[in-house]
Write a protein that holds these residues in place. Sequence first.
Motif, short mmCIF file in Angstrom:
data_model
loop_
_atom_site.label_atom_id
_atom_site.label_comp_id
_atom_site.label_asym_id
_atom_site.label_seq_id
_atom_site.Cartn_x
_atom_site.Cartn_y
_atom_site.Cartn_z
N GLU A 159 -8.72 9.98 9.05
CA GLU A 159 -9.74 9.78 8.03
C GLU A 159 -9.26 8.87 6.91
OE1 GLU A 159 -12.81 12.27 5.15
OE2 GLU A 159 -11.70 13.30 6.74
N PHE A 160 -8.00 9.00 6.54
CA PHE A 160 -7.47 8.18 5.44
C PHE A 160 -6.61 7.01 5.93
CE2 PHE A 160 -8.38 12.30 3.51
CZ PHE A 160 -9.25 11.89 2.50
N ARG A 161 -6.68 6.74 7.23
CA ARG A 161 -6.04 5.57 7.81
C ARG A 161 -4.58 5.45 7.35
NH1 ARG A 161 -8.03 0.98 6.06
NH2 ARG A 161 -7.52 -0.15 7.98
N LEU A 162 -3.83 6.52 7.54
CA LEU A 162 -2.48 6.58 7.00
C LEU A 162 -1.51 5.63 7.68
CD1 LEU A 162 -2.08 10.38 6.24
CD2 LEU A 162 -3.05 8.56 4.84
N ASP A 163 -1.86 5.16 8.86
CA ASP A 163 -1.01 4.17 9.52
C ASP A 163 -0.98 2.85 8.76
OD1 ASP A 163 0.05 5.54 11.75
OD2 ASP A 163 -1.88 5.40 12.78
N SER A 164 -1.94 2.64 7.86
CA SER A 164 -2.02 1.36 7.13
C SER A 164 -1.10 1.31 5.92
CB SER A 164 -3.46 1.11 6.68
OG SER A 164 -3.87 2.06 5.70
N PHE A 165 -0.47 2.45 5.55
CA PHE A 165 0.35 2.48 4.35
C PHE A 165 1.78 2.05 4.65
CE2 PHE A 165 -3.13 5.29 3.18
CZ PHE A 165 -3.40 4.87 1.89
N ASP A 166 2.37 1.37 3.67
CA ASP A 166 3.76 0.94 3.79
C ASP A 166 4.74 2.04 3.45
OD1 ASP A 166 3.16 -1.91 4.29
OD2 ASP A 166 2.42 -1.89 2.23
N LEU A 167 4.31 2.98 2.60
CA LEU A 167 5.25 3.96 2.04
C LEU A 167 4.46 5.16 1.52
CD1 LEU A 167 8.26 4.42 1.14
CD2 LEU A 167 7.64 3.36 -1.02
N PHE A 168 5.11 6.33 1.53
CA PHE A 168 4.50 7.55 1.02
C PHE A 168 5.38 8.12 -0.09
CE2 PHE A 168 2.95 6.95 5.23
CZ PHE A 168 1.63 7.41 5.22
N LEU A 169 4.73 8.63 -1.14
CA LEU A 169 5.43 9.32 -2.22
C LEU A 169 4.92 10.75 -2.27
CD1 LEU A 169 5.37 6.78 -5.22
CD2 LEU A 169 7.13 7.06 -3.46
N CYS A 170 5.80 11.71 -2.11
CA CYS A 170 5.45 13.11 -2.31
C CYS A 170 5.83 13.47 -3.74
CB CYS A 170 6.18 14.00 -1.31
SG CYS A 170 6.01 15.75 -1.72
N VAL A 171 4.83 13.76 -4.56
CA VAL A 171 5.06 14.05 -5.97
C VAL A 171 4.84 15.54 -6.20
CG1 VAL A 171 4.43 13.45 -8.33
CG2 VAL A 171 4.18 11.75 -6.50
N PHE A 172 5.83 16.23 -6.76
CA PHE A 172 5.68 17.66 -7.00
C PHE A 172 6.33 18.03 -8.33
CE2 PHE A 172 9.58 17.01 -4.69
CZ PHE A 172 10.49 17.94 -5.16
N ASN B 259 -2.36 -6.35 -9.20
CA ASN B 259 -1.46 -7.46 -8.88
C ASN B 259 -0.83 -7.34 -7.48
OD1 ASN B 259 -0.63 -9.93 -9.81
ND2 ASN B 259 1.16 -9.17 -10.89
N GLY B 260 -1.68 -7.02 -6.51
CA GLY B 260 -1.21 -6.97 -5.13
C GLY B 260 -0.64 -5.64 -4.69
N VAL B 261 -0.63 -4.65 -5.59
CA VAL B 261 -0.13 -3.31 -5.25
C VAL B 261 -1.30 -2.34 -5.26
CG1 VAL B 261 1.43 -1.43 -5.87
CG2 VAL B 261 2.13 -3.81 -6.22
N ARG B 262 -1.42 -1.57 -4.19
CA ARG B 262 -2.49 -0.57 -4.07
C ARG B 262 -1.86 0.80 -3.93
NH1 ARG B 262 -5.81 1.47 0.38
NH2 ARG B 262 -7.91 1.95 -0.39
N LEU B 263 -2.16 1.69 -4.87
CA LEU B 263 -1.65 3.05 -4.84
C LEU B 263 -2.83 3.99 -4.63
CD1 LEU B 263 0.00 1.63 -7.63
CD2 LEU B 263 1.54 3.31 -6.64
N SER C 117 0.85 -1.19 0.00
CA SER C 117 0.00 0.00 0.00
C SER C 117 0.88 1.24 0.00
CB SER C 117 -0.91 0.01 1.23
OG SER C 117 -1.84 -1.05 1.19
N ILE C 118 0.70 2.07 -1.02
CA ILE C 118 1.52 3.28 -1.17
C ILE C 118 0.60 4.48 -1.33
CG2 ILE C 118 3.24 4.45 -2.60
CD1 ILE C 118 4.28 1.70 -3.42
N ALA C 119 0.85 5.52 -0.57
CA ALA C 119 0.07 6.75 -0.66
C ALA C 119 0.85 7.80 -1.43
CB ALA C 119 -0.27 7.26 0.73
N TRP D 106 6.06 -6.14 -4.75
CA TRP D 106 6.33 -4.99 -5.63
C TRP D 106 6.98 -5.47 -6.92
CZ3 TRP D 106 4.92 -0.23 -6.50
CH2 TRP D 106 5.72 0.59 -7.33
N ILE D 107 7.94 -6.37 -6.81
CA ILE D 107 8.61 -6.90 -8.01
C ILE D 107 7.59 -7.57 -8.92
CG2 ILE D 107 10.25 -8.65 -8.81
CD1 ILE D 107 11.89 -8.03 -6.25
N GLU D 108 6.66 -8.28 -8.33
CA GLU D 108 5.65 -8.98 -9.13
C GLU D 108 4.69 -8.02 -9.80
OE1 GLU D 108 2.49 -12.71 -8.61
OE2 GLU D 108 3.50 -11.85 -6.86
#
Length: 355
Positions: free
Chosen positions: A92-105, A69-73, A27-29, A197-199
């Motif tokens: 509200e967005f249950r951010l503790d459940s994410f494995d990783l965060f991407l800041c895109v700018f 395929n097992g990846v949730r973005l 899970s990636i936010a 992730w590789i898969e």
Amino acid sequence: MSPAESIMDTARRLRGELEASEAVTVSIALLGRTGAGKSSLVNRLMGKNLAKVGAAADTTTGAGAYEWNGVRLVDLPGFDTKRFPRESFWEEFRLDSFDLFLCVFSDKPGSAESDFFARLRQKGRTCLFVRNKEDQVCDTSGEKSREELFRDIASDLSRQIGSAEPVYFTSCATGRGLAELSQAVCAALPETKRERWIEGAKAYTREFLAAKEALCKKKVRLFAGLSAANAVNPLPGVDVAVDLSLLVSLMKTIRNAYGLSDQSILRAKELGIPAVAQLANNVIRYSTKEGAVFLLQRFMGSELTKEAAKYVPLVGQIVAAGAGFGITLKAGSAYLEDCHGIASEVLARQMDFRP
């Protein structure tokens, strides 16, 4: 333990291993302003058109989730807005459940985002900073090189968020930087989730493609053992039985790992490479139950005992000694080789044309 009990025990164990691997999710936010190119980045990282690109964002709606395929973005909405104030955003967005965060700018992150990053650090969460649209970075005065401009962007970010963090410069238009970002995502994930992730992610390098192949080889052995242990479909004219539905499921798993849909396989045929056209025909032909039977029959009479014996610790002596395991192992390996061959040629062509 009787032979029948041993086989049933092996089947239960292998089924448990397969189900456990399928249950793993990544899970990636993604956080960033409208126009930063988050949707394009989702699609490019996964090699699938999952997110609609160019649509105007509705700031009153919640997060957009995309799965493959097992990846949730998850594309998070704006932080610290009237609709989503900072006080309730995390819960509200249950951010503790994410494995990783991407800041895109694609310009400078705002002050609100800086507060968000500070909270991430407080909670010990990993965030990767992605400067997207790097192909549009330029100095109108012509006084600075691109490398100098990139260093300035990284320095500006460090000052704003209060810590020195690496910045991954990417372009969804040219493909630059995507391989490095994907590898960074993989390295930042918990070890138990890296294989997922590789898969799921698209391969942009030969090394990543090789990692997919190694992962698929593991799946072939597990599926072959379970298919032989289930042994519900006697093959026509031969005293051998396997579970054909599992073999077809294995083929789908391999194709998904390489991102090979029917459309992408047909596009690969259009490359004009005769070897690829033959491989593509094989992959499509063998993907049904009828095709799987034909593929299995190719290996009838082959010397399989020695090869199958290598996997006794994995599937047990009785299952490995059966012809069903050896034949299914050969068939699955052949299908994997064809899929890998297509993906390798497509990747080579893409690398040849990459700017």
